[in-house]
Each structure stands twice: as structure tokens, then as C-alpha cells.
Design a protein around this motif. Structure first.
Motif, PDB file in Angstrom:
ATOM      1  N   UNK A 190       0.639  -1.331   0.147  1.00 51.89           N
ATOM      2  CA  UNK A 190       0.339  -0.008   0.152  1.00 51.89           C
ATOM      3  C   UNK A 190       0.890   1.205  -0.182  1.00 51.89           C
ATOM      4  N   UNK A 191       2.018   1.327   0.565  1.00 47.66           N
ATOM      5  CA  UNK A 191       2.839   2.567   0.761  1.00 47.66           C
ATOM      6  C   UNK A 191       3.598   2.821  -0.742  1.00 47.66           C
ATOM      7  N   UNK A 201       0.101   7.992   8.328  1.00 44.84           N
ATOM      8  CA  UNK A 201       0.998   7.119   8.714  1.00 44.84           C
ATOM      9  C   UNK A 201       0.364   5.799   8.077  1.00 44.84           C
ATOM     10  N   UNK A 202       1.350   4.910   7.719  1.00 44.40           N
ATOM     11  CA  UNK A 202       0.755   3.558   7.191  1.00 44.40           C
ATOM     12  C   UNK A 202       2.099   2.471   7.595  1.00 44.40           C
ATOM     13  N   UNK A 208       3.931  11.128   2.979  1.00 45.34           N
ATOM     14  CA  UNK A 208       4.132  12.461   2.542  1.00 45.34           C
ATOM     15  C   UNK A 208       2.965  12.805   1.488  1.00 45.34           C
ATOM     16  N   UNK A 209       3.001  13.990   0.962  1.00 46.23           N
ATOM     17  CA  UNK A 209       1.758  14.299  -0.271  1.00 46.23           C
ATOM     18  C   UNK A 209       0.879  15.185   0.337  1.00 46.23           C
ATOM     19  N   UNK A 315      -3.503  -0.150  -3.650  1.00 46.96           N
ATOM     20  CA  UNK A 315      -3.966  -1.237  -2.452  1.00 46.96           C
ATOM     21  C   UNK A 315      -2.962  -2.304  -1.766  1.00 46.96           C
ATOM     22  N   UNK A 316      -2.282  -2.864  -2.360  1.00 44.47           N
ATOM     23  CA  UNK A 316      -2.523  -3.045  -3.786  1.00 44.47           C
ATOM     24  C   UNK A 316      -3.517  -4.262  -4.078  1.00 44.47           C
ATOM     25  N   UNK A 317      -4.269  -3.996  -5.569  1.00 44.12           N
ATOM     26  CA  UNK A 317      -5.457  -4.724  -5.679  1.00 44.12           C
ATOM     27  C   UNK A 317      -5.472  -5.179  -6.966  1.00 44.12           C
ATOM     28  N   UNK A 318      -6.139  -6.163  -7.569  1.00 46.48           N
ATOM     29  CA  UNK A 318      -6.373  -6.194  -8.717  1.00 46.48           C
ATOM     30  C   UNK A 318      -7.707  -7.186  -9.190  1.00 46.48           C
TER      31      UNK A 318
END
Length: 327
Positions: A190-191, A201-202, A208-209, A315-318
Motif C-alpha cells: 500500500x505504501x 501514517x501507514x 508525505x503528499x 491497495x495493492x489490488x487487482x
């Protein structure tokens, strides 16, 4: 797998009028047309106006579908909008679409699966219709990523654009579209691509961002090129298809070089691959329907074609789908 009772019957799309070309970006950050094309294949993107938001793009995409196919949506019983850039935290974009078309008796929800959002939306629509819970579902993927892009960051600002695509999925047990599906996720990544919200925070790592898109393109690229080919094999097995049976491969249009690498490793012919990245950039959940819509308009994608869609992203996702094209 539950036997499909659902058919994809119509598709529409919309992109804003404003174009952001590589030449425009050269005047904004330290980059060049040659550098961008070499690394991404992108030449321009569409950018929403100051007072143009995701709901506006989604509504226009649905209207284009209505105009071109002669369908009606007043009897739709569920609206699913895939987006990471809703106009508001709430109400949902789906509710705004429902209101815009005066749909009287429809459930409405926004779905956040980032760049896999449209395929997840179709997957959900197939399940809801095939189970007998619904009969006609509007699935939309729409984004205004320009509003969350940091145009001081040359590594990301060259990538993203705005657009929307819409599809109608209806009950049709005689001619179902859906042949097979594969879904998955890897939250540990995800990061590598995120936009902060209430938390910055993750996994105990500060982010950042400040609400803008942040992406570690190298890590996302490696994950996608490693993961997608194997999942395509699983998807084809579930759909009882061989690669030779597939007329068109439609991956998420993140980066043309990534698509080329995936095609090479998956042994999917690049010349039978549909993408929207060259003229629209990475439009996240809108990238697959934009590619489909353009292929229909160009009379490349035809009824009865076997199509593999594969969305992947944050996500990571698919989510991958095998379809018989029915629109």
C-alpha cells in the motif's frame, strides 16, 4: 463459479475538452516530450475544468451511452461508481448520477479499488445479477486525478489524466458475457502508491503528499509485471479459454512500457491489446472503459469477441475478467 446470468449491453465514455500535452509539461517541470514518450508512451492527457468534477464526467459518460445505444436507465436498480476522486467524501458520486437521471428505485454506492475499480464494479454487477438480487446495473469508472496531482513532482505529474466510462449490465441468461474472474490484493504494498486522508501514517511509516498522489513507480511496475501474467493464466483456466481464443487483452493503462512488459511475459500479443494511455494518460478506474469505448468506435471490438480485462493498482489490488463482448 456461479454461472453468469448477466450481459454487458452498452458502453459510453467522456473526457474533458482541455488537453495537457507533453509540450505543456515541458514548461511546467524539468522534463521533455522525448523523455516522457520513451518511459511512458504518453503524449497528452485530458484535464477537468476548475468547476468540473468526477460526477460531471460520469454523468456525461452515461449520457453518451444512452445517445449511442438508445438504451434507457430509468429502470436501473443499482448504480456502482468506481472512483478514488469523488466530488465529496459523501454524498457519493453514485447518488449524484442517480439523481441526475431521475432513477427512482436504485441502490447507489461508490467503490474504491483504484485502477482495478471498473473491473471490480463489473464483477460485482455480474454477481448481483446472477444471484437474482438485481436485473439492471449501471457501472461507471470516473476520475479527476488532475485535482490530486502535484504538478511540482515531475515523476508523477506527467502520468495522470481525467475521464470516465460507463457500462450497462443486464439480466440475460441466454447470452451472458461473463466467463470467469480472478481477484486479489497485497496490502503490504500500500505504501508504494497512495493519497493520504485522515491518517498520514501507514504501517508506522510517515507518509508525505498532503492529500496529493504519491507513487513509487518502480515498485508498482515490478509488482504488476510479476503478478499479472500468472493471474492471467488462472483467469483463462477458470474461463475455459486458451490464449489463442482471446481476441483482445485490455489491461489497466498505467504506462505503455508496463503494458508491453506484461504482454511479453504473459505471451499476449501486443497488437491485440487495447489501451487508452497514449492520449488520455493514466486515468485509473476510467482507463479500461476508455480503451473499450474507443475500440468499439473504431470498429475493432465487435460483438462476440473474447476479451480479457485486467485492472490493477493501489491497495495493492487487482481484478481480471474474461468476457464475451455483448455490447
Amino acid at each position: 463459479m456461479l454461472r453468469s446470468q448477466a450481459r454487458l449491453t452498452a458502453i459510453g465514455a467522456y473526457v474533458p475538452e482541455k488537453r495537457l500535452t507533453n509540450a505543456d509539461l515541458e514548461s511546467m517541470v524539468e522534463t521533455s516530450d522525448e523523455w516522457i514518450v520513451q518511459r511512458t508512451g504518453m503524449r497528452e492527457r485530458r484535464i477537468a475544468g476548475e468547476n468540473e468534477f468526477t460526477s460531471h464526467l460520469c454523468i456525461e459518460a452515461v449520457q453518451s451511452m444512452i445517445d449511442e445505444y438508445g438504451v434507457h436507465v430509468d429502470d436501473v436498480d443499482h448504480v456502482i461508481v468506481a472512483t478514488t476522486t469523488p466530488d465529496y467524501a459523501f454524498p457519493s458520486v453514485a447518488c449524484q448520477v442517480q439523481n441526475a437521471f431521475g432513477i427512482q428505485a436504485a441502490g447507489a454506492l461508490d467503490l474504491n479499488a483504484t485502477c482495478a475499480g471498473f473491473t471490480y464494479g463489473l464483477h460485482m454487477a455480474n454477481g448481483l445479477i446472477s444471484s437474482g438480487l438485481h436485473r439492471k446495473i449501471l457501472v461507471i469508472g470516473g476520475e479527476t486525478l488532475s485535482k490530486v496531482t502535484d504538478y511540482r513532482d515531475r515523476s508523477t505529474c506527467i502520468l495522470f489524466g481525467d475521464g470516465a466510462g460507463a457500462a450497462l449490465v443486464e439480466y440475460d441468461p441466454a447470452l451472458p458475457s461473463f466467463l470467469g474472474a480472478v481477484t486479489g490484493s497485497d496490502g503490504s504494498g500500500g505504501q508504494h502508491v497512495y493519497r493520504t486522508g485522515l491518517s498520514s501514517v501507514m504501517d508506522d511509516v510517515p507518509l508525505s503528499g498532503e492529500g496529493r498522489m504519491v507513487q513509487n513507480g518502480r515498485e508498482v511496475y515490478k509488482w504488476a509485471v510479476r503478478m499479472v501474467p500468472g493471474e492471467i493464466e488462472t483467469l483463462l483456466e477458470r474461463a475455459a479459454l486458451n490464449k489463442q481464443d482471446v481476441d483482445w487483452f485490455v489491461p489497466h493503462s498505467a504506462n505503455l512500457r508496463m503494458i508491453e512488459s506484461i504482454c511479453e511475459k504473459a505471451q499476449m500479443p501486443f497488437e491485440q491489446t487495447l489501451y487508452s494511455v497514449v492520449h488520455y494518460g493514466n486515468t485509473s478506474s476510467a482507463s479500461i472503459p476508455l480503451a473499450l469505448y474507443d475500440a468499439v468506435k473504431e470498429k475493432r471490438l465487435r460483438e462476440g469477441d473474447k476479451v480479457v480485462l485486467f485492472g490493477f493498482g493501489g491497495g495493492l489490488t487487482y481484478c481480471g475478467l474474461a468476457l464475451t463482448w455483448g455490447a
